[in-house]
Motif scaffolding. Sequence first.
Motif, PDB file in Angstrom:
ATOM      1  N   PHE A   1       0.826  -1.202   0.000  1.00  0.00           N
ATOM      2  CA  PHE A   1       0.000   0.000   0.000  1.00  0.00           C
ATOM      3  C   PHE A   1       0.861   1.253   0.000  1.00  0.00           C
ATOM      4  O   PHE A   1       0.639   2.180  -0.800  1.00  0.00           O
ATOM      5  N   TYR A   2       1.866   1.289   0.867  1.00  0.00           N
ATOM      6  CA  TYR A   2       2.701   2.493   0.945  1.00  0.00           C
ATOM      7  C   TYR A   2       3.469   2.714  -0.353  1.00  0.00           C
ATOM      8  O   TYR A   2       3.713   3.848  -0.753  1.00  0.00           O
TER       9      TYR A   2
ATOM     10  N   ARG B   1       2.270   1.880  -3.323  1.00  0.00           N
ATOM     11  CA  ARG B   1       1.284   2.406  -4.275  1.00  0.00           C
ATOM     12  C   ARG B   1       0.921   3.858  -3.981  1.00  0.00           C
ATOM     13  O   ARG B   1       0.480   4.587  -4.867  1.00  0.00           O
ATOM     14  N   CYS B   2       1.105   4.278  -2.727  1.00  0.00           N
ATOM     15  CA  CYS B   2       0.835   5.683  -2.363  1.00  0.00           C
ATOM     16  C   CYS B   2       1.884   6.616  -2.951  1.00  0.00           C
ATOM     17  O   CYS B   2       1.749   7.830  -2.856  1.00  0.00           O
TER      18      CYS B   2
END
Lengths: 79, 206
Positions: free
Chosen positions: B169-170, B172-173
């Motif tokens: 997730f991080y 993709r952020c």
Amino acid sequence: MKLVITKEWLKRAIELEGDDEVAAGALARDPTHNSADEQAAGEALDDQARANAELAEQMAVYIRENAAKRGLQVTEIER
Amino acid sequence: MASHPVILFDQLAGNYVPAELIESIDEAHLQAVDTTWMPVLLRRLQQLVDQGTPRADWPQSSHWDWRQKTERIKGLLAFRTLALTCEGQLQGLMQVNTASVSRLPDQTGKHLTYIDYLESAPWNRLEVVTQPKFKGVGSVLMRAAIEISREEGFQGRIGLHSLPRSEPFYGRCGMSDLGIDGNYENLRYFEMTSAQAAKFSGKEPL
């Protein structure tokens, strides 16, 4: 803090999240674990408490001395 | 204590719902962890024990003690805590430290907001329940960390150590992956520059 969350923004953020958990922090299994920052903070707090106590002591001496100069007697000093 | 109206996505109902971000973790939130989060989490842990699931596959943050964490930083100005509530229940908690600096080579010495801990309620997590309730808790808390960074004059810069299952997730952020940190439980360290923060939050770079 100025925080405005719109549906459009949240929709995009949720797409980024996917099925992943969003979590950050320490992984240690020890339930008493503190992060390095917390440990440092705890030590800083201890230092601060000591410094405050020393300052309070110095203030008490200062007040007593000034009171004595004016012919007054300080019997109790609140801390 | 300041609070801000935000929204979350109710996955079960399929709609957006109002929520509230509160700029402090108070006693009621800590009690909510004990009385609402822990029973759900402990039920799941019992299932995992019964199934013989290795401990490494248990929920990542199941050992965290928020009361202890907040007690430890009481009175320290560098630390700030936030609670996210929705439909009368605690949905997420975060603790940040505003006295950290960047590790990126081209950002050396620049201050940032470091996310010490970020956690969503157990019923919002796929590793705990089969049908998570609310989506967006982590993202909203991250946005809050970015806004705190801006408020502090750090231009949105944030940093964090990701728990292993949160790393994708991080990435993709748009956060910069600085690799495994051997000095911090071998967790992967991520940073978001002011430009990356502007992109993530839908704003132009400050």
